[in-house]
Design a protein around this motif. Structure first.
Motif, PDB file in Angstrom:
ATOM      1  N   PRO A  36     -15.723   5.305  -2.520  1.00 18.17           N
ATOM      2  CA  PRO A  36     -15.221   4.725  -2.957  1.00 18.17           C
ATOM      3  C   PRO A  36     -14.439   3.769  -4.015  1.00 18.17           C
ATOM      4  O   PRO A  36     -15.654   3.384  -4.833  1.00 18.17           O
ATOM      5  N   ARG A  37     -13.759   3.471  -5.039  1.00 21.44           N
ATOM      6  CA  ARG A  37     -13.575   3.311  -6.213  1.00 21.44           C
ATOM      7  C   ARG A  37     -14.440   1.660  -6.323  1.00 21.44           C
ATOM      8  O   ARG A  37     -15.126   1.563  -7.259  1.00 21.44           O
ATOM      9  N   LYS A  57     -11.387   8.880 -10.937  1.00 21.77           N
ATOM     10  CA  LYS A  57     -11.667   8.471 -12.530  1.00 21.77           C
ATOM     11  C   LYS A  57     -11.650   7.964 -12.922  1.00 21.77           C
ATOM     12  O   LYS A  57     -12.885   7.229 -12.357  1.00 21.77           O
ATOM     13  N   MET A  58     -11.913   8.271 -14.329  1.00 21.39           N
ATOM     14  CA  MET A  58     -13.168   7.337 -14.817  1.00 21.39           C
ATOM     15  C   MET A  58     -11.890   7.130 -15.792  1.00 21.39           C
ATOM     16  O   MET A  58     -11.417   7.594 -16.843  1.00 21.39           O
ATOM     17  N   ASP A  59     -11.267   5.180 -15.867  1.00 29.45           N
ATOM     18  CA  ASP A  59     -10.457   5.114 -16.766  1.00 29.45           C
ATOM     19  C   ASP A  59     -10.931   3.866 -17.236  1.00 29.45           C
ATOM     20  O   ASP A  59     -12.263   3.429 -17.419  1.00 29.45           O
ATOM     21  N   SER A  60     -10.465   3.279 -18.084  1.00 27.87           N
ATOM     22  CA  SER A  60     -10.901   1.610 -18.785  1.00 27.87           C
ATOM     23  C   SER A  60     -11.724   0.885 -18.021  1.00 27.87           C
ATOM     24  O   SER A  60     -13.109   0.263 -18.333  1.00 27.87           O
ATOM     25  N   VAL A  61     -11.305   0.744 -16.853  1.00 25.94           N
ATOM     26  CA  VAL A  61     -12.075   0.123 -16.215  1.00 25.94           C
ATOM     27  C   VAL A  61     -13.392   0.134 -15.434  1.00 25.94           C
ATOM     28  O   VAL A  61     -14.280  -0.279 -15.532  1.00 25.94           O
ATOM     29  N   VAL A  62     -13.325   1.544 -14.916  1.00 26.96           N
ATOM     30  CA  VAL A  62     -14.283   2.127 -14.834  1.00 26.96           C
ATOM     31  C   VAL A  62     -15.625   1.802 -16.670  1.00 26.96           C
ATOM     32  O   VAL A  62     -16.312   1.406 -15.928  1.00 26.96           O
ATOM     33  N   MET A  63     -15.347   2.470 -17.375  1.00 25.67           N
ATOM     34  CA  MET A  63     -15.920   2.188 -18.738  1.00 25.67           C
ATOM     35  C   MET A  63     -16.249   0.482 -19.095  1.00 25.67           C
ATOM     36  O   MET A  63     -17.211  -0.247 -19.428  1.00 25.67           O
TER      37      MET A  63
END
Ligand code: DGY
Length: 329
Positions: A36-37, A57-63
């Motif tokens: 889960p996210r 998903k690897m987006d800015s939030v994950v980064m």
């Protein structure tokens, strides 16, 4: 010295996972379904590297959640549309992917879909299992010839060319459309493939097979207008990414005789919802994104993904980098 901390979003074959475990303090999500996210955002906190699958998903939030120490994202796939590449590049994070090793396995499967759709193999199997096979019939499950037919390849990179190579064995005429491959491409010349614009390809092909990456400009590349240009006998194959085709337009074209058949290994969304109208049709084959799924290939992908991850953690150039611009000129 402490081992670098990495988060692995799903279990990959042991051939690569053991390499990661050897050199890293690896936190591996054990589930069959993607994490889960919220779990991802929690577990990436403070990691040096992430080994991701195309399902996460690897987006800015994950980064952002990972923080400034994130040195590398290694994707266990050749495609990387799950990763915000501009964002990673802006932050100087190299992104690894796994090109090359899955080319032939994927082309094998795309050609399998083409053959199976043309000759209605899945319908035949269903027919047999349903106890409907009572006699040999002159018009039973008539399909289309593959040999000598025209194959249109949207995308003429590694996998598109692999598909073309296979098609030559069936004496197919080959058309291709690829903005990045010139008309005098040596391989195209060798096999007699002709570069054409997309409209010509759609109009003239008996089989259209998609081998182009998913980018903002290729989203729903095959929409109602594109389908309307295809022959009513045409067969559409997609082993690239689901959102390259507008599913509602595809349903209408298959239902109303706009095109004859489709063979998909990828859908929008994935997995395909069980109430998708596409699942009510007989003239479509839908596989669960398995084109690269051979034992050897999946092991090789795991080794490449591990090598990319380890290189990134040690500050070396990734052997297979999706955003080489991070290294400057
Ligand atoms: C990829 O690698 O991008 C495929 O879709 C899965 O192997």
């Amino acid at each position: 010295m402490a081992k670098p901390k990495v988060f692995v979003t799903q279990i990959i074959p042991e051939a690569g996972l053991s390499m990661v475990r050897d050199v890293c303090d690896a936190d591996i999500w054990p589930g069959e379904l993607p994490p889960p996210r919220d779990y991802v955002l929690d577990r990436v906190r403070g990691v040096d590297g992430i080994l991701s699958l195309l399902t996460t998903k690897m987006d800015s939030v994950v980064m952002d959640a990972a923080g400034a120490g994130l040195k590398v994202i290694s994707n266990y796939a050749v495609g990387f549309d799950n990763i915000d590449i501009p964002e990673a590049t802006k932050r100087g994070i190299p992104v690894g992917h796994t090109p090359g090793v899955l080319t032939d396995t994927t082309a094998d499967f795309a050609f399998t879909l083409l053959m199976a759709a043309a000759r209605r193999v899945v319908e035949g199997d269903n027919y047999t299992r349903a106890g409907k096979w009572k006699t040999w019939g002159p018009s039973l499950l008539l399909g289309q010839d593959v040999y000598g037919a025209t194959l249109g390849l949207i995308g003429f990179g590694r996998i598109g060319k692999g598909m073309a190579k296979r098609a030559t064995g069936f004496d197919m005429k080959i058309l291709y459309h690829d903005d990045y491959v010139p008309a005098d491409d040596p391989f195209a010349a060798e096999i007699g493939a002709r570069a054409v614009d997309l409209n010509t390809l759609l109009r003239e092909s008996d089989f259209v097979s998609i081998h182009t990456p998913l980018l903002p400009e290729t989203h729903h590349l095959i929409d109602a207008a594109a389908l309307a240009k295809m022959k009513s006998t045409a067969i559409l194959i997609n082993s690239a990414r689901g959102p390259l085709i507008d599913p509602a337009a595809l349903y209408a074209a298959l239902k109303n005789g706009g095109i004859a058949y489709a063979g998909l290994d990828v859908t929008e969304p994935e997995p395909i919802p069980m109430d998708s109208p596409l699942l009510t049709l007989d003239n479509i084959i839908i596989a669960p994104h398995i084109a690269s799924a051979s034992v050897v290939t999946r092991n090789q992908m795991a080794v490449i993904a591990a090598n990319n991850l380890i290189a990134g953690l040690t500050g070396e150039r990734l052997p297979h980098c999706a955003n080489p611009q991070v290294y400057g000129k």
